[in-house]
Design a protein around this motif. Structure first.
Motif, PDB file in Angstrom:
ATOM      1  N   GLY A  39      31.374  41.885  54.768  1.00 34.12           N
ATOM      2  CA  GLY A  39      31.849  40.778  55.593  1.00 34.12           C
ATOM      3  C   GLY A  39      32.723  39.800  54.842  1.00 34.12           C
ATOM      4  O   GLY A  39      33.484  39.045  55.458  1.00 34.12           O
ATOM      5  N   ASP A  40      32.630  39.788  53.507  1.00 33.44           N
ATOM      6  CA  ASP A  40      33.491  38.895  52.730  1.00 33.44           C
ATOM      7  C   ASP A  40      34.951  39.290  52.943  1.00 33.44           C
ATOM      8  O   ASP A  40      35.281  40.475  53.057  1.00 33.44           O
ATOM      9  N   GLU A  41      35.802  38.281  52.973  1.00 33.50           N
ATOM     10  CA  GLU A  41      37.233  38.498  53.186  1.00 33.50           C
ATOM     11  C   GLU A  41      37.948  38.551  51.844  1.00 33.50           C
ATOM     12  O   GLU A  41      37.669  37.753  50.949  1.00 33.50           O
ATOM     13  N   LEU A  42      38.885  39.480  51.729  1.00 29.88           N
ATOM     14  CA  LEU A  42      39.682  39.646  50.518  1.00 29.88           C
ATOM     15  C   LEU A  42      41.151  39.442  50.872  1.00 29.88           C
ATOM     16  O   LEU A  42      41.693  40.175  51.705  1.00 29.88           O
ATOM     17  N   LEU A  43      41.767  38.457  50.275  1.00 31.95           N
ATOM     18  CA  LEU A  43      43.198  38.248  50.429  1.00 31.95           C
ATOM     19  C   LEU A  43      43.848  38.954  49.243  1.00 31.95           C
ATOM     20  O   LEU A  43      43.643  38.574  48.091  1.00 31.95           O
ATOM     21  N   ILE A  44      44.569  40.020  49.521  1.00 31.15           N
ATOM     22  CA  ILE A  44      45.067  40.925  48.486  1.00 31.15           C
ATOM     23  C   ILE A  44      46.277  40.307  47.794  1.00 31.15           C
ATOM     24  O   ILE A  44      47.295  40.041  48.423  1.00 31.15           O
ATOM     25  N   TYR A  45      46.124  40.097  46.486  1.00 35.89           N
ATOM     26  CA  TYR A  45      47.159  39.471  45.679  1.00 35.89           C
ATOM     27  C   TYR A  45      47.673  40.465  44.645  1.00 35.89           C
ATOM     28  O   TYR A  45      46.886  41.069  43.912  1.00 35.89           O
ATOM     29  N   THR A  46      48.989  40.641  44.593  1.00 35.69           N
ATOM     30  CA  THR A  46      49.590  41.488  43.562  1.00 35.69           C
ATOM     31  C   THR A  46      50.284  40.573  42.552  1.00 35.69           C
ATOM     32  O   THR A  46      51.038  39.679  42.923  1.00 35.69           O
ATOM     33  N   THR A  47      50.007  40.802  41.287  1.00 32.02           N
ATOM     34  CA  THR A  47      50.548  39.950  40.230  1.00 32.02           C
ATOM     35  C   THR A  47      52.045  40.174  40.048  1.00 32.02           C
ATOM     36  O   THR A  47      52.606  41.159  40.532  1.00 32.02           O
ATOM     37  N   ARG A  48      52.652  39.278  39.328  1.00 31.04           N
ATOM     38  CA  ARG A  48      54.082  39.366  39.033  1.00 31.04           C
ATOM     39  C   ARG A  48      54.443  40.679  38.336  1.00 31.04           C
ATOM     40  O   ARG A  48      55.496  41.251  38.569  1.00 31.04           O
ATOM     41  N   GLY A  49      53.560  41.166  37.487  1.00 32.22           N
ATOM     42  CA  GLY A  49      53.837  42.396  36.751  1.00 32.22           C
ATOM     43  C   GLY A  49      53.395  43.668  37.455  1.00 32.22           C
ATOM     44  O   GLY A  49      53.631  44.764  36.956  1.00 32.22           O
ATOM     45  N   CYS A  50      52.788  43.538  38.595  1.00 33.99           N
ATOM     46  CA  CYS A  50      52.226  44.687  39.310  1.00 33.99           C
ATOM     47  C   CYS A  50      53.254  45.782  39.566  1.00 33.99           C
ATOM     48  O   CYS A  50      52.951  46.964  39.449  1.00 33.99           O
ATOM     49  N   HIS A  52      56.037  46.289  37.882  1.00 33.92           N
ATOM     50  CA  HIS A  52      56.748  46.637  36.648  1.00 33.92           C
ATOM     51  C   HIS A  52      58.137  46.013  36.547  1.00 33.92           C
ATOM     52  O   HIS A  52      58.983  46.531  35.821  1.00 33.92           O
ATOM     53  N   ASP A  53      58.369  44.934  37.255  1.00 29.85           N
ATOM     54  CA  ASP A  53      59.645  44.232  37.164  1.00 29.85           C
ATOM     55  C   ASP A  53      59.381  42.728  37.310  1.00 29.85           C
ATOM     56  O   ASP A  53      59.795  42.105  38.296  1.00 29.85           O
ATOM     57  N   PRO A  54      58.700  42.118  36.320  1.00 29.60           N
ATOM     58  CA  PRO A  54      58.296  40.715  36.459  1.00 29.60           C
ATOM     59  C   PRO A  54      59.453  39.722  36.526  1.00 29.60           C
ATOM     60  O   PRO A  54      59.277  38.609  36.995  1.00 29.60           O
ATOM     61  N   LYS A  55      60.637  40.128  36.103  1.00 25.46           N
ATOM     62  CA  LYS A  55      61.784  39.223  36.224  1.00 25.46           C
ATOM     63  C   LYS A  55      62.256  39.155  37.676  1.00 25.46           C
ATOM     64  O   LYS A  55      62.782  38.139  38.112  1.00 25.46           O
ATOM     65  N   LYS A  56      62.087  40.231  38.392  1.00 27.33           N
ATOM     66  CA  LYS A  56      62.522  40.304  39.783  1.00 27.33           C
ATOM     67  C   LYS A  56      61.416  39.873  40.748  1.00 27.33           C
ATOM     68  O   LYS A  56      61.689  39.278  41.781  1.00 27.33           O
ATOM     69  N   ASP A  57      60.196  40.213  40.435  1.00 29.73           N
ATOM     70  CA  ASP A  57      59.077  40.001  41.347  1.00 29.73           C
ATOM     71  C   ASP A  57      58.334  38.707  41.067  1.00 29.73           C
ATOM     72  O   ASP A  57      58.438  38.129  39.999  1.00 29.73           O
ATOM     73  N   GLN A  58      57.538  38.318  42.041  1.00 30.84           N
ATOM     74  CA  GLN A  58      56.626  37.199  41.871  1.00 30.84           C
ATOM     75  C   GLN A  58      55.258  37.646  42.364  1.00 30.84           C
ATOM     76  O   GLN A  58      55.148  38.635  43.085  1.00 30.84           O
ATOM     77  N   GLY A  59      54.237  36.931  41.962  1.00 26.81           N
ATOM     78  CA  GLY A  59      52.906  37.222  42.459  1.00 26.81           C
ATOM     79  C   GLY A  59      52.831  36.851  43.930  1.00 26.81           C
ATOM     80  O   GLY A  59      53.249  35.753  44.314  1.00 26.81           O
ATOM     81  N   ARG A  60      52.319  37.787  44.737  1.00 36.19           N
ATOM     82  CA  ARG A  60      52.294  37.563  46.183  1.00 36.19           C
ATOM     83  C   ARG A  60      50.979  37.999  46.807  1.00 36.19           C
ATOM     84  O   ARG A  60      50.378  38.989  46.378  1.00 36.19           O
ATOM     85  N   ILE A  61      50.596  37.311  47.839  1.00 40.03           N
ATOM     86  CA  ILE A  61      49.473  37.730  48.665  1.00 40.03           C
ATOM     87  C   ILE A  61      50.072  38.638  49.729  1.00 40.03           C
ATOM     88  O   ILE A  61      50.956  38.226  50.490  1.00 40.03           O
ATOM     89  N   ILE A  62      49.619  39.894  49.745  1.00 38.72           N
ATOM     90  CA  ILE A  62      50.282  40.910  50.569  1.00 38.72           C
ATOM     91  C   ILE A  62      49.456  41.376  51.763  1.00 38.72           C
ATOM     92  O   ILE A  62      49.950  42.168  52.568  1.00 38.72           O
ATOM     93  N   GLY A  63      48.224  40.952  51.880  1.00 39.14           N
ATOM     94  CA  GLY A  63      47.434  41.427  53.012  1.00 39.14           C
ATOM     95  C   GLY A  63      46.019  40.915  52.990  1.00 39.14           C
ATOM     96  O   GLY A  63      45.635  40.088  52.157  1.00 39.14           O
ATOM     97  N   ARG A  64      45.266  41.460  53.947  1.00 39.14           N
ATOM     98  CA  ARG A  64      43.895  41.004  54.146  1.00 39.14           C
ATOM     99  C   ARG A  64      42.979  42.207  54.332  1.00 39.14           C
ATOM    100  O   ARG A  64      43.336  43.176  55.012  1.00 39.14           O
ATOM    101  N   ARG A 100      56.617  44.872  49.085  1.00 40.70           N
ATOM    102  CA  ARG A 100      57.195  43.931  48.116  1.00 40.70           C
ATOM    103  C   ARG A 100      57.620  42.604  48.745  1.00 40.70           C
ATOM    104  O   ARG A 100      58.554  41.955  48.295  1.00 40.70           O
ATOM    105  N   THR A 101      56.891  42.224  49.782  1.00 39.06           N
ATOM    106  CA  THR A 101      57.028  40.885  50.348  1.00 39.06           C
ATOM    107  C   THR A 101      55.635  40.272  50.358  1.00 39.06           C
ATOM    108  O   THR A 101      54.675  40.884  49.916  1.00 39.06           O
TER     109      THR A 101
END
Length: 169
Positions: A39-50, A52-64, A100-101
């Motif tokens: 029942g616990d909710e998980l807000l899925i977060y992908t790190t900036r390096g997830c 493999h392009d940390p200069k282009k990407d940022q850490g984002r919450i991508i789902g639930r 990737r959003t």
């Protein structure tokens, strides 16, 4: 019911979690993850390096997702991206943003109580789970709602894109 950021730092792990509808945890984090309950909710977060392009990407919450089973020791440890995971639980991934959003976390840090030290907030996400207060969870949910769609409509695009990135095809 608790709400957590579920921190994923490797694209292969993202693919495994989405495909298997399970989460796996390393041995050194057993005390932390044992608090998870169905029942616990998980807000899925992908790190900036997830991705493999940390200069282009940022850490984002991508789902639930929602936890659907207790955390238990795995009969056979899971090996992903050179790491070994010894416990896990089943989850139901309900929504995803397009590949990737998602909701950028860095711009929210000043508004989230989960990050008391705004200058060193990255330290707090070097773990698989970060519990969020009701106010923090409501803020993230509101922003995520603007982008999320049913996971079934996005799952294949995630898995195909990650497979292409890993294999080069």
């Amino acid at each position: 019911m608790r709400v957590y950021l579920l921190v994923l730092g490797e694209r292969e792990a993202v693919a495994w979690v989405l495909d298997q509808q399970r989460m796996a945890f390393p041995a050194r984090r057993q005390t932390e993850v044992q608090r998870l309950e169905p029942g616990d909710e998980l807000l899925i977060y992908t790190t900036r390096g997830c991705w493999h392009d940390p200069k282009k990407d940022q850490g984002r919450i991508i789902g639930r997702a929602y936890v659907t089973s207790p955390v238990r020791v795995l009969n056979k440890p899971v090996k992903l991206a050179g790491r070994v995971f010894t416990s896990g639980c089943d989850i139901d991934v309900r929504t995803l943003t397009p590949y990737r959003t998602g909701v950028g976390l860095a711009p929210l840090v000043d508004r989230l109580g989960a990050f008391p030290d705004k200058r060193a907030w990255g330290v707090r996400i070097r773990r698989p789970l970060l519990e969020l207060s009701a106010a923090d969870a409501a803020l993230v949910r509101d922003l995520l709602a603007e982008q999320e769609i049913p996971a079934a409509e996005q799952l294949s695009s995630y898995l195909q894109a990650i497979r292409r990135a890993v294999t080069g095809r």
